[in-house]
Design a protein around this motif. Structure first.
Motif, PDB file in Angstrom:
ATOM      1  N   ALA A 161       0.567   6.616  -0.514  1.00 24.97           N
ATOM      2  CA  ALA A 161       1.072   7.822   0.170  1.00 24.97           C
ATOM      3  C   ALA A 161       1.232   8.983  -0.798  1.00 24.97           C
ATOM      4  CB  ALA A 161       2.400   7.511   0.851  1.00 24.97           C
ATOM      5  N   GLU A 162       1.681   8.702  -2.005  1.00 25.45           N
ATOM      6  CA  GLU A 162       1.876   9.753  -3.001  1.00 25.45           C
ATOM      7  C   GLU A 162       0.565  10.165  -3.643  1.00 25.45           C
ATOM      8  OE1 GLU A 162       4.198  10.391  -7.250  1.00 25.45           O
ATOM      9  OE2 GLU A 162       4.945   8.898  -5.845  1.00 25.45           O
ATOM     10  N   GLU A 163      -0.311   9.188  -3.902  1.00 26.95           N
ATOM     11  CA  GLU A 163      -1.566   9.457  -4.604  1.00 26.95           C
ATOM     12  C   GLU A 163      -2.603  10.134  -3.700  1.00 26.95           C
ATOM     13  OE1 GLU A 163      -1.915   9.180  -7.733  1.00 26.95           O
ATOM     14  OE2 GLU A 163      -0.312   7.814  -8.334  1.00 26.95           O
ATOM     15  N   PHE A 164      -2.800   9.561  -2.503  1.00 23.74           N
ATOM     16  CA  PHE A 164      -3.802  10.057  -1.562  1.00 23.74           C
ATOM     17  C   PHE A 164      -3.255   9.978  -0.142  1.00 23.74           C
ATOM     18  CE2 PHE A 164      -6.357   8.987  -5.235  1.00 23.74           C
ATOM     19  CZ  PHE A 164      -7.254  10.048  -5.296  1.00 23.74           C
ATOM     20  N   PRO A 165      -2.457  10.969   0.270  1.00 22.55           N
ATOM     21  CA  PRO A 165      -1.820  10.927   1.587  1.00 22.55           C
ATOM     22  C   PRO A 165      -2.810  10.770   2.744  1.00 22.55           C
ATOM     23  CG  PRO A 165      -1.074  12.851   0.334  1.00 22.55           C
ATOM     24  CD  PRO A 165      -2.089  12.152  -0.491  1.00 22.55           C
ATOM     25  N   GLN A 166      -3.974  11.391   2.629  1.00 23.68           N
ATOM     26  CA  GLN A 166      -4.957  11.307   3.716  1.00 23.68           C
ATOM     27  C   GLN A 166      -5.443   9.871   3.906  1.00 23.68           C
ATOM     28  OE1 GLN A 166      -8.122  14.180   3.349  1.00 23.68           O
ATOM     29  NE2 GLN A 166      -9.255  13.370   5.099  1.00 23.68           N
TER      30      GLN A 166
ATOM     31  N   HIS B 293      -3.743   7.198   2.977  1.00 23.79           N
ATOM     32  CA  HIS B 293      -2.585   6.428   3.439  1.00 23.79           C
ATOM     33  C   HIS B 293      -2.356   6.616   4.939  1.00 23.79           C
ATOM     34  CE1 HIS B 293       1.730   5.260   3.756  1.00 23.79           C
ATOM     35  NE2 HIS B 293       1.284   4.278   2.991  1.00 23.79           N
ATOM     36  N   ASP B 294      -2.489   7.830   5.432  1.00 23.72           N
ATOM     37  CA  ASP B 294      -2.328   8.079   6.866  1.00 23.72           C
ATOM     38  C   ASP B 294      -3.347   7.292   7.674  1.00 23.72           C
ATOM     39  OD1 ASP B 294      -0.235   9.784   6.335  1.00 23.72           O
ATOM     40  OD2 ASP B 294      -1.392  11.634   6.646  1.00 23.72           O
TER      41      ASP B 294
ATOM     42  N   HIS C 269       0.800  -1.224   0.000  1.00 21.89           N
ATOM     43  CA  HIS C 269       0.000   0.000   0.000  1.00 21.89           C
ATOM     44  C   HIS C 269       0.837   1.281   0.000  1.00 21.89           C
ATOM     45  CE1 HIS C 269      -2.569  -3.246   1.540  1.00 21.89           C
ATOM     46  NE2 HIS C 269      -3.524  -2.618   0.903  1.00 21.89           N
TER      47      HIS C 269
END
Length: 198
Positions: A172-177, A179-180, A168
């Motif tokens: 982090a680069e595509e959709f940081p929110q 990913h967090d 996954h």
């Protein structure tokens, strides 16, 4: 052409039963509530609706029509290839059998969507905002089902924290929110023993 010939929908109904076969492809994820595993047709439906919903939540400038079409064809290749588990070693070769399946479905006499294989190829290899969102949501949904089933699939197959992080990381680069949020869920899964800590 006779009325009988005009009303003969055998090729169409044959095609519809070909795509019905996606319902028989069992995935590793358990449905919400954990009563059984989901099938690929159910996943495709949820993927389409989730992509549509998330694109609006994040105010993404996407073609909703294109996005939904890409999601609906996303797993069609599994009719012949079957589902390949995210952490399986043979995963890298799955696209070949899936590509052959799409060629077969596109050439079917009852298919009236000539761009079927092109749509599948685009979702497989494209870099548009629609395809990037699709890839993120395709990883998010089984992850979410694992979280909601107390890591049932992860536990059954002995999946580790490092495997989930690696699978996954691109989010982090595509959709940081997103990913967090996933990182917090991974930490919780390790604490609860749903994921191996290494």
């Amino acid at each position: 052409m006779s009325r009988h010939e005009q009303n003969d929908l055998t090729d169409l109904t044959d095609f519809l039963m070909e795509i019905d076969a996606l319902k028989r492809v069992e995935r590793r994820s358990y449905i919400g509530g954990g009563g059984r595993r989901e099938n690929s047709a159910e996943h495709s439906w949820q993927l389409a609706l989730a992509c549509w919903s998330i694109s609006r939540r994040f105010n993404l400038e996407v073609s909703e029509e294109k996005l939904i079409k890409l999601a609906l064809v996303h797993d069609l290749g599994e009719i012949d290839a079957g589902d390949t588990f995210l952490y399986a070693r043979e995963r890298s070769n799955a696209h070949q059998a899936e590509r052959r399946c799409l060629a077969r479905l596109t050439a079917h006499a009852g298919n009236s969507i000539p761009e079927l294989a092109d749509l599948w190829e685009e979702q497989e290899t494209g870099r548009s905002i629609e395809t990037r969102l699709l890839k993120v949501v395709d990883r998010l949904l089984p992850f979410l089902l694992n979280v909601k089933s107390e890591g049932r699939t992860w536990v059954e197959l002995g999946i580790s924290r490092s495997q989930v992080l690696a699978a996954h990381a691109f989010i982090a680069e595509e959709f940081p929110q997103i990913h967090d949020w996933m990182l917090a869920q991974i930490d919780n899964a390790v604490e609860r023993g749903w994921l191996k800590p290494e």
